[in-house]
Design a protein around this motif. Structure first.
Motif, PDB file in Angstrom:
ATOM      1  N   LEU A 161       0.829  -1.209   0.000  1.00 31.32           N
ATOM      2  CA  LEU A 161       0.000   0.000   0.000  1.00 31.32           C
ATOM      3  C   LEU A 161       0.867   1.264   0.000  1.00 31.32           C
ATOM      4  CD1 LEU A 161      -2.965  -0.824   2.414  1.00 31.32           C
ATOM      5  CD2 LEU A 161      -2.638  -1.437   0.015  1.00 31.32           C
ATOM      6  N   ALA A 162       2.133   1.104   0.308  1.00 30.37           N
ATOM      7  CA  ALA A 162       3.051   2.251   0.263  1.00 30.37           C
ATOM      8  C   ALA A 162       3.180   2.810  -1.144  1.00 30.37           C
ATOM      9  CB  ALA A 162       4.414   1.852   0.801  1.00 30.37           C
ATOM     10  N   ASN A 163       2.733   2.050  -2.164  1.00 27.42           N
ATOM     11  CA  ASN A 163       2.789   2.532  -3.546  1.00 27.42           C
ATOM     12  C   ASN A 163       1.736   3.592  -3.833  1.00 27.42           C
ATOM     13  OD1 ASN A 163       4.854   0.697  -4.025  1.00 27.42           O
ATOM     14  ND2 ASN A 163       3.451  -0.889  -4.778  1.00 27.42           N
ATOM     15  N   PHE A 164       0.819   3.813  -2.875  1.00 24.66           N
ATOM     16  CA  PHE A 164      -0.238   4.806  -3.071  1.00 24.66           C
ATOM     17  C   PHE A 164       0.362   6.213  -2.948  1.00 24.66           C
ATOM     18  CE2 PHE A 164      -3.573   1.698  -1.175  1.00 24.66           C
ATOM     19  CZ  PHE A 164      -3.622   1.013  -2.379  1.00 24.66           C
ATOM     20  N   SER A 165       0.962   6.659  -3.966  1.00 21.65           N
ATOM     21  CA  SER A 165       1.687   7.942  -3.900  1.00 21.65           C
ATOM     22  C   SER A 165       0.753   9.144  -3.916  1.00 21.65           C
ATOM     23  CB  SER A 165       2.667   8.052  -5.068  1.00 21.65           C
ATOM     24  OG  SER A 165       1.976   7.930  -6.306  1.00 21.65           O
ATOM     25  N   ARG A 166      -0.546   8.917  -4.197  1.00 23.68           N
ATOM     26  CA  ARG A 166      -1.493  10.028  -4.231  1.00 23.68           C
ATOM     27  C   ARG A 166      -2.607   9.865  -3.188  1.00 23.68           C
ATOM     28  NH1 ARG A 166      -2.401  11.402 -10.700  1.00 23.68           N
ATOM     29  NH2 ARG A 166      -0.193  11.369 -11.293  1.00 23.68           N
ATOM     30  N   LEU A 167      -2.420   8.963  -2.252  1.00 24.71           N
ATOM     31  CA  LEU A 167      -3.471   8.655  -1.287  1.00 24.71           C
ATOM     32  C   LEU A 167      -3.701   9.820  -0.326  1.00 24.71           C
ATOM     33  CD1 LEU A 167      -5.293   6.188  -0.652  1.00 24.71           C
ATOM     34  CD2 LEU A 167      -3.695   5.649   1.193  1.00 24.71           C
ATOM     35  N   LEU A 168      -4.981  10.190  -0.168  1.00 22.65           N
ATOM     36  CA  LEU A 168      -5.372  11.259   0.756  1.00 22.65           C
ATOM     37  C   LEU A 168      -6.114  10.713   1.972  1.00 22.65           C
ATOM     38  CD1 LEU A 168      -6.762  13.799  -1.886  1.00 22.65           C
ATOM     39  CD2 LEU A 168      -4.510  13.836  -0.812  1.00 22.65           C
ATOM     40  N   VAL A 169      -6.891   9.642   1.774  1.00 21.08           N
ATOM     41  CA  VAL A 169      -7.740   9.075   2.832  1.00 21.08           C
ATOM     42  C   VAL A 169      -7.491   7.579   2.911  1.00 21.08           C
ATOM     43  CG1 VAL A 169     -10.117   8.611   3.542  1.00 21.08           C
ATOM     44  CG2 VAL A 169      -9.532  10.832   2.569  1.00 21.08           C
ATOM     45  N   LEU A 170      -7.243   7.080   4.137  1.00 17.17           N
ATOM     46  CA  LEU A 170      -7.078   5.650   4.371  1.00 17.17           C
ATOM     47  C   LEU A 170      -7.823   5.280   5.642  1.00 17.17           C
ATOM     48  CD1 LEU A 170      -5.825   2.905   3.686  1.00 17.17           C
ATOM     49  CD2 LEU A 170      -3.816   3.584   5.028  1.00 17.17           C
ATOM     50  N   SER A 188       4.784   6.391   5.609  1.00 20.08           N
ATOM     51  CA  SER A 188       5.668   7.229   4.804  1.00 20.08           C
ATOM     52  C   SER A 188       4.982   7.799   3.572  1.00 20.08           C
ATOM     53  CB  SER A 188       6.899   6.423   4.372  1.00 20.08           C
ATOM     54  OG  SER A 188       7.630   5.971   5.480  1.00 20.08           O
ATOM     55  N   ILE A 189       3.708   7.506   3.387  1.00 18.88           N
ATOM     56  CA  ILE A 189       2.992   8.022   2.216  1.00 18.88           C
ATOM     57  C   ILE A 189       2.855   9.529   2.372  1.00 18.88           C
ATOM     58  CG2 ILE A 189       0.865   7.944   0.885  1.00 18.88           C
ATOM     59  CD1 ILE A 189       0.430   5.103   1.882  1.00 18.88           C
ATOM     60  N   SER A 190       3.558  10.273   1.573  1.00 17.29           N
ATOM     61  CA  SER A 190       3.641  11.720   1.761  1.00 17.29           C
ATOM     62  C   SER A 190       2.327  12.433   1.458  1.00 17.29           C
ATOM     63  CB  SER A 190       4.743  12.295   0.868  1.00 17.29           C
ATOM     64  OG  SER A 190       4.463  12.027  -0.503  1.00 17.29           O
ATOM     65  N   SER A 191       1.468  11.823   0.653  1.00 20.92           N
ATOM     66  CA  SER A 191       0.223  12.492   0.273  1.00 20.92           C
ATOM     67  C   SER A 191      -0.888  12.312   1.302  1.00 20.92           C
ATOM     68  CB  SER A 191      -0.265  11.940  -1.073  1.00 20.92           C
ATOM     69  OG  SER A 191      -0.486  10.544  -0.979  1.00 20.92           O
ATOM     70  N   LEU A 192      -0.706  11.410   2.267  1.00 22.21           N
ATOM     71  CA  LEU A 192      -1.762  11.066   3.224  1.00 22.21           C
ATOM     72  C   LEU A 192      -2.017  12.249   4.153  1.00 22.21           C
ATOM     73  CD1 LEU A 192      -3.629   8.794   4.106  1.00 22.21           C
ATOM     74  CD2 LEU A 192      -1.829   7.966   5.602  1.00 22.21           C
ATOM     75  N   SER A 193      -2.988  13.088   3.801  1.00 21.22           N
ATOM     76  CA  SER A 193      -3.107  14.370   4.494  1.00 21.22           C
ATOM     77  C   SER A 193      -4.523  14.766   4.869  1.00 21.22           C
ATOM     78  CB  SER A 193      -2.518  15.475   3.611  1.00 21.22           C
ATOM     79  OG  SER A 193      -3.179  15.521   2.362  1.00 21.22           O
ATOM     80  N   ILE A 194      -5.510  13.893   4.686  1.00 22.61           N
ATOM     81  CA  ILE A 194      -6.883  14.255   5.046  1.00 22.61           C
ATOM     82  C   ILE A 194      -7.425  13.365   6.145  1.00 22.61           C
ATOM     83  CG2 ILE A 194      -9.262  14.366   4.210  1.00 22.61           C
ATOM     84  CD1 ILE A 194      -8.290  15.338   1.590  1.00 22.61           C
ATOM     85  N   HIS A 198      -3.958  21.255   7.184  1.00 18.10           N
ATOM     86  CA  HIS A 198      -5.043  22.061   7.726  1.00 18.10           C
ATOM     87  C   HIS A 198      -6.395  21.459   7.384  1.00 18.10           C
ATOM     88  CE1 HIS A 198      -4.728  23.503   3.584  1.00 18.10           C
ATOM     89  NE2 HIS A 198      -5.980  23.890   3.685  1.00 18.10           N
ATOM     90  N   LYS A 199      -6.447  20.527   6.421  1.00 21.62           N
ATOM     91  CA  LYS A 199      -7.700  19.881   6.069  1.00 21.62           C
ATOM     92  C   LYS A 199      -7.913  18.568   6.813  1.00 21.62           C
ATOM     93  CE  LYS A 199      -7.934  21.731   1.369  1.00 21.62           C
ATOM     94  NZ  LYS A 199      -8.055  21.402  -0.074  1.00 21.62           N
ATOM     95  N   LEU A 200      -6.971  18.230   7.667  1.00 20.16           N
ATOM     96  CA  LEU A 200      -7.064  16.950   8.376  1.00 20.16           C
ATOM     97  C   LEU A 200      -8.277  16.939   9.281  1.00 20.16           C
ATOM     98  CD1 LEU A 200      -5.609  14.249   8.870  1.00 20.16           C
ATOM     99  CD2 LEU A 200      -4.489  15.322  10.798  1.00 20.16           C
ATOM    100  N   ALA A 201      -9.192  15.980   9.078  1.00 20.57           N
ATOM    101  CA  ALA A 201     -10.401  15.900   9.893  1.00 20.57           C
ATOM    102  C   ALA A 201     -10.200  15.043  11.114  1.00 20.57           C
ATOM    103  CB  ALA A 201     -11.553  15.344   9.056  1.00 20.57           C
ATOM    104  N   ALA A 202      -9.457  13.950  10.995  1.00 18.53           N
ATOM    105  CA  ALA A 202      -9.249  13.074  12.150  1.00 18.53           C
ATOM    106  C   ALA A 202      -8.001  12.241  11.942  1.00 18.53           C
ATOM    107  CB  ALA A 202     -10.450  12.161  12.345  1.00 18.53           C
ATOM    108  N   SER A 203      -7.174  12.191  12.945  1.00 21.26           N
ATOM    109  CA  SER A 203      -6.017  11.301  12.915  1.00 21.26           C
ATOM    110  C   SER A 203      -6.216  10.279  14.007  1.00 21.26           C
ATOM    111  CB  SER A 203      -4.737  12.088  13.138  1.00 21.26           C
ATOM    112  OG  SER A 203      -3.647  11.203  13.226  1.00 21.26           O
ATOM    113  N   SER A 204      -6.826   9.161  13.669  1.00 20.79           N
ATOM    114  CA  SER A 204      -7.222   8.198  14.689  1.00 20.79           C
ATOM    115  C   SER A 204      -6.207   7.080  14.800  1.00 20.79           C
ATOM    116  CB  SER A 204      -8.595   7.614  14.341  1.00 20.79           C
ATOM    117  OG  SER A 204      -8.978   6.684  15.301  1.00 20.79           O
ATOM    118  N   GLY A 241      -4.061  22.581  12.021  1.00 19.55           N
ATOM    119  CA  GLY A 241      -5.428  22.485  11.525  1.00 19.55           C
ATOM    120  C   GLY A 241      -6.168  21.267  12.029  1.00 19.55           C
ATOM    121  N   LEU A 242      -5.535  20.470  12.888  1.00 19.41           N
ATOM    122  CA  LEU A 242      -6.142  19.237  13.383  1.00 19.41           C
ATOM    123  C   LEU A 242      -7.404  19.543  14.180  1.00 19.41           C
ATOM    124  CD1 LEU A 242      -5.450  16.206  13.320  1.00 19.41           C
ATOM    125  CD2 LEU A 242      -4.408  16.502  15.556  1.00 19.41           C
TER     126      LEU A 242
END
Length: 806
Positions: A337-346, A363-369, A398-404, A423-424
Motif C-alpha cells: 500500500l506504500a505505492n499509493f503515492s497520491r493517497l489522501l484518505v485511508l 511514509s505516504i507523503s500524500s496522506l493528508s486528510i 489544515h484539512k485533516l479531519a481526524a487522525s485516529s 489544523g487538526l
C-alpha cells in the motif's frame, strides 16, 4: 428595431427590459447568467417569432412560467434552468410542437407535468430535475418521445413504476431518475439503448435483483452507473465482467447485495470509482482488482469481507481514497500500500488486522486528510515516520479531519511531532499504552474533540484549549491524572492547595443539623456505590466512544429493528436492544426509535435532549449517541441510544410474572429508593442554574443495571427551568399542567414525601400508586429543594437497613 432579426447575447442587465417587445422579428434571445431580477414582463408576449429563449441562471424568484410562452409556437429551445421559478408548469406549453430542448431544472416547480408535453415528439432534451414535481411517468414515454436523448427527472417526488418503453427511445444517452419514489423493478431491456452513457437511479426505492445489470453489457459507450441506496438484492452476476471498458464509475452501495465480488471485475480497466459499501458482500477481495490501474476511489465499508487485503492493491498508484472499515479483514496490512503515492484518505478501522503498523504506510507523503487504523489488533509504538510525515507536510494538514490511532496499543509518549498540525480538529489516541505527561501543545491546537481515554497518562491536565470543554475531551481510564477544570472531577494535584470539598458541600447544601445527618447517610451510601462502580469504569466512558450513528448502523445493531429485539414501547417511541458493530465486542445498547408520525414525538425528543444535555449523574440513564438520519425509504429517522441496563425496569421487578422466581430484598429496595431520591435531588438542585422537572417518574422509567443500581430515564416529558423562583412564586404550590402517565399523576398541590417512596417499595408496590407527583411535587408543593428529606424518615430507613443486613 422593427423589421430586423436581433440576437441579444449575455448582456449585463438588472431587469428584463420591457422595450424588448418592440423587437417583433427577434428569433434568438439569450439572457442566461446575467443576475437578472424582477418579473418576466408580459410585454414579451409579442415576440412570437422566437426560436430560442434563454433565461437560465438568473434570480427571477417570485415568478411563475408565464402561460404566454405557449404562444411561441416556433420555439426550438426553452431554457429556464436555475432562475427561481415556482408554481405549476402551464398547460399552454403543450402547444410548442417544434420544441427540441425543454430545460426547467433546479427551480421550485410543483404539481404534475402536463400530459401533453410527453407527446411533443420532437423533444430531444427534457430536464426537470431538482424541483418538487410529482405524478407517474407515462408507460409509453419511450414511444411518444422517440427522439429523446437526455431525460432528467431526478430529485423530485415522482412515483409509480419505471416504464419499460424507455428502451424504445433508442437514442437515449443520459437517464437521470435519482432521488424519487419509484417502485417496482428495473426495465430488463436496457440492452437496446446502445448509445447510453449515463444511468443514475440512486435513492429511488427500486426493488429488484441486481442481475438486471447484465442487460447493460451491450451499452458499449456507458461511462457512469449510479444505482446505490435502493433495495436491490441478489448477488453480483459474473456478467459484470462484460460491461464496457469505457465505464468510469460504478456505485452500487447501500443495497442488500450478497455473495462475493466476481474476479472478472478486473476487466473493467476504465474504472476510477468503485462503491460497494453497506451491502452484505463477503469473501475475499479478488486479486484481479489490482488490474484497475485508473482507480481513484474504492469504498468497501460495512460489508462482511474476509481474508487479507490483496497485495495487488498496491498496483493502484492513482488511488486517492480507500475505505475498508467495518469488515472482517485479517492478517497484516500489506506493505504494497506504500505505492499509493497520491493517497489522501485511508480508513482500515474496525477489522481484524494484526501485527505492527507498517512504516511504509506511514511514509505516504500524500496522506493528508484522514487516517484511521483503530479497532484492530495492531501493536507496537507509533512509527517515527508518522510524525515525520505529518510534520513535513503540515501545510497541507489544515484539512485533516481526524487522525485516529486508537486501539493500536501504541506505546511511549504522545509524539511531539503532532504539535505542527495546527489544523487538526479531531484526535483520537484512546485505548493504547501511551504514558507520561499530557503534552502542553495539545491545549494550543484548535481541537474540537480529543480522546485520550484508557492509556497510562499521568500528571496534571492542562486548563486551556480543548481541555476547557468537558464534552470535547475524554480522559477516562488514566488513573494517575490530576487537576484540570473542576468539571472533570479529577483529584487535586499535590502542588495545588486543596480545599475541603466535603466542607464546601456541607456549607452549601446543609442549612440545619438534621439535614447534615441525612446528607451524611446518603454520602456514605454513595461512597460505597462509587467504589463498586470502579470495576465498571468502561461504562462511564462509554458515552465518549460513540458519535452520531446512521440509520444503517442501527439497522444492523437491532437485526433490522426486529420485534424480537423490542424491550419496551410507549406513545412516541419503541425501544430495541442492539449490539453496535462500531465499538468493542458485545457493546449492548438500548435504541429508542421515535415514531415521528405521532404528534408530539418531535417535541418529546427535544425535551429529552434539552433535559439531559447538561445533566451528569450516576443515577441518570446516559445518552450515548443520537441518530438524525434518513431511512432507506427517504423518511426522517430519529433515535436516541442509551446504555443498556441488564436487569430491566423496576416495574418488571415489582409486578413480575408469577413464573419468574425473583424478588427485591429489603436492602435492594432501600438502595433503589436512595438512588432515585439522589437522581431527583440532582435534577432539582444539582445542575447549576437549571432545574429539571422529570414529569413522568414511575417504576417503568427506573432501570436497573447489573449491580441493581437504579437509573432514572425517559425524559420525554421533562421541563427545564432556569431557576426555582422563575417557575414558582414564594408561598405557591405547583400549578404546572397535568403531565405524565395516568396512575402516576399527583392531585394538584398534593404533598408527597420521600417516605412515601420508601414505604411503597418496602411493601412491594409501585413507587407512586396513583398519587405521586410530577417527580417531586414534594419539593414543588413545599417550596423546598428535593434534598430536604424528612429526618425521622431517613432515621427509620437507616434502622431498617441495619436490620436487613442482620
Amino acid at each position: 428595431m422593427p423589421g430586423s432579426v436581433v440576437a441579444i447575447l449575455q448582456v449585463v442587465l438588472f431587469e428584463i427590459p420591457k422595450n424588448l417587445s418592440q423587437c417583433r422579428n427577434l428569433h434568438y434571445l439569450n439572457l442566461i447568467d446575467n443576475e437578472l431580477t424582477g418579473i418576466i414582463p408580459s410585454e414579451l408576449s409579442s415576440l412570437i417569432k422566437l426560436d430560442a429563449l434563454g433565461l437560465s441562471d438568473n434570480n427571477l424568484s417570485g415568478n411563475t412560467i408565464p402561460p404566454f410562452f405557449g404562444n411561441f409556437t416556433l420555439l426550438i429551445v426553452l431554457s429556464l434552468s436555475n432562475c427561481g421559478l415556482h408554481g405549476y408548469i402551464p398547460e399552454s406549453l403543450v402547444h410548442l410542437r417544434n420544441l427540441k430542448q425543454l430545460i426547467l431544472d433546479t427551480n421550485q416547480l410543483t404539481g404534475e407535468i402536463p400530459f401533453g408535453i410527453y407527446n411533443i415528439s420532437t423533444l430531444e432534451t427534457f430536464a426537470v430535475f431538482t424541483n418538487q414535481l410529482q405524478g407517474n411517468i407515462p408507460f409509453d414515454i419511450g414511444s411518444t418521445l422517440p427522439k429523446l436523448r437526455n431525460l432528467g427527472l431526478g430529485d423530485n417526488n415522482f412515483s409509480g413504476v419505471l416504464p419499460v418503453s424507455l428502451s424504445n427511445a433508442s437514442s437515449l444517452r443520459f437517464v437521470g431518475l435519482f432521488a424519487n419514489s419509484f417502485t417496482g423493478p428495473m426495465p430488463k431491456n436496457l440492452d437496446r439503448l446502445l448509445d447510453l452513457r449515463f444511468l443514475s437511479i440512486w435513492s429511488t426505492n427500486i426493488e429488484d435483483d441486481i442481475s438486471f445489470i447484465s442487460s447493460l453489457t451491450n451499452c458499449t459507450r456507458l461511462t457512469v452507473v449510479d444505482i446505490f441506496d435502493n433495495m436491490l438484492t441478489g448477488s453480483l452476476p459474473v456478467t459484470i465482467a462484460n460491461l464496457t471498458t469505457q465505464l468510469r464509475k460504478l456505485t452500487i452501495g447501500i443495497n442488500r447485495i450478497h455473495g462475493t465480488i466476481p474476479s472478472g471485475i478486473g476487466n473493467l480497466i476504465g474504472l476510477n470509482t468503485l462503491s460497494l459499501q453497506l451491502n452484505l458482500l463477503s469473501g475475499p477481495i479478488p486479486s484481479t482488482i489490482g488490474k484497475l490501474f485508473k482507480m481513484q476511489e474504492i469504498n468497501l465499508s460495512a460489508n462482511m469481507f474476509t481474508n487479507e487485503l490483496p497485495s495487488s492493491l498496491g498496483n493502484l498508484t492513482l488511488l486517492n481514497i480507500l475505505y475498508a472499515t467495518r469488515n472482517n479483514f485479517s492478517g497484516s496490512i500489506p506493505q504494497s500500500l506504500a505505492n499509493f503515492s497520491r493517497l489522501l484518505v485511508l480508513d482500515l478501522s474496525v477489522n481484524n488486522f494484526s501485527g505492527v503498523i507498517p512504516r511504509e504506510i506511514m511514509s505516504i507523503s500524500s496522506l493528508s486528510i484522514y487516517l484511521d487504523l483503530s479497532y484492530n489488533a495492531l501493536f507496537g509504538s507509533v512509527p517515527s515516520e508518522i510524525v515525520w510525515n505529518f510534520s513535513k507536510h503540515y501545510k497541507r494538514m489544515h484539512k485533516l479531519a481526524a487522525s485516529s490511532l486508537r486501539r493500536k496499543f501504541a506505546t511511549g509518549e504522545i509524539p511531539q511531532g503532532l504539535s505542527v498540525l495546527r489544523g487538526l480538529q479531531d484526535l483520537d489516541l484512546s485505548r493504547n499504552n501511551f504514558s507520561g505527561l499530557i503534552p502542553s501543545f495539545l491545549d494550543e491546537l484548535h481541537l474540537l474533540n480529543l480522546n485520550l481515554s484508557f492509556n497510562r497518562l499521568q500528571g496534571p491536565v492542562p486548563l486551556e484549549g480543548v481541555f476547557r470543554n468537558t464534552s470535547a475531551v475524554s480522559l477516562q481510564g488514566n488513573n494517575e491524572l490530576c487537576g484540570g477544570i473542576l468539571e472533570l472531577k479529577l483529584p487535586y494535584c499535590p502542588s495545588i492547595t486543596k480545599k475541603n470539598s466535603s466542607y464546601i458541600l456541607l456549607k452549601v447544601l446543609i442549612p440545619s443539623a438534621v439535614l447534615f445527618i441525612a446528607i451524611l447517610v446518603l454520602s456514605c451510601i454513595l461512597i460505597r456505590k462509587k467504589t463498586k462502580s470502579r470495576n465498571n469504569h468502561y461504562a462511564s466512558s462509554f458515552e465518549s466512544q460513540f458519535k452520531r450513528l446512521s440509520y444503517a448502523d442501527l439497522l444492523r445493531a437491532t437485526n433490522g429493528f426486529s420485534e424480537a429485539n423490542v424491550i419496551g414501547s410507549g406513545r412516541f417511541s419503541t425501544v430495541y436492544k442492539g449490539v453496535l458493530e462500531d465499538g468493542p465486542p458485545d457493546t449492548v445498547v438500548a435504541v429508542k426509535v421515535l415514531n415521528l408520525n405521532i404528534r408530539g414525538a418531535h417535541k418529546s425528543f427535544m425535551s429529552e435532549c434539552n433535559a439531559l444535555r447538561g445533566a451528569r449523574h450516576r443515577n441518570l440513564l446516559k445518552i450515548l449517541s443520537i441518530s438524525l438520519s434518513i431511512d432507506f425509504r427517504g423518511n426522517d429517522f430519529t433515535a436516541l441510544i442509551y446504555q443498556f441496563k441488564a436487569n430491566g425496569s423496576l416495574e418488571n421487578w415489582l409486578h413480575q410474572n408469577e413464573n419468574i422466581d425473583r424478588y427485591l430484598t429489603l436492602m435492594q429496595r432501600l438502595n433503589i429508593a436512595i438512588d432515585v431520591a439522589c437522581a431527583v435531588e440532582y435534577l432539582h438542585s444539582g445542575t447549576g442554574s437549571d432545574i429539571i422537572v422529570h414529569g413522568d417518574l414511575k417504576p417503568s422509567n427506573i432501570l436497573l443495571d447489573d449491580d441493581m443500581t437504579a437509573h432514572v430515564g425517559d425524559f420525554g416529558l421533562a421541563k427545564v427551568m432556569s431557576n426555582i423562583s422563575s417557575g414558582f412564586a414564594a408561598g405557591e404550590s405547583s400549578s404546572i399542567a397535568v403531565r405524565g402517565t395516568i396512575g402516576y399523576i399527583a392531585p394538584e398541590k398534593a404533598l408527597i414525601l420521600i417516605s412515601s417512596l420508601l414505604s411503597k417499595l418496602f411493601n412491594g408496590h409501585p413507587i407512586n400508586n396513583g398519587q405521586t407527583c410530577e417527580d417531586t411535587n414534594l419539593a414543588m408543593s413545599t417550596n423546598q429543594p428535593a434534598a430536604h428529606v424528612n429526618a425521622s424518615t431517613m432515621s427509620r430507613a437507616k434502622k431498617a437497613s441495619r436490620h436487613g443486613e442482620r
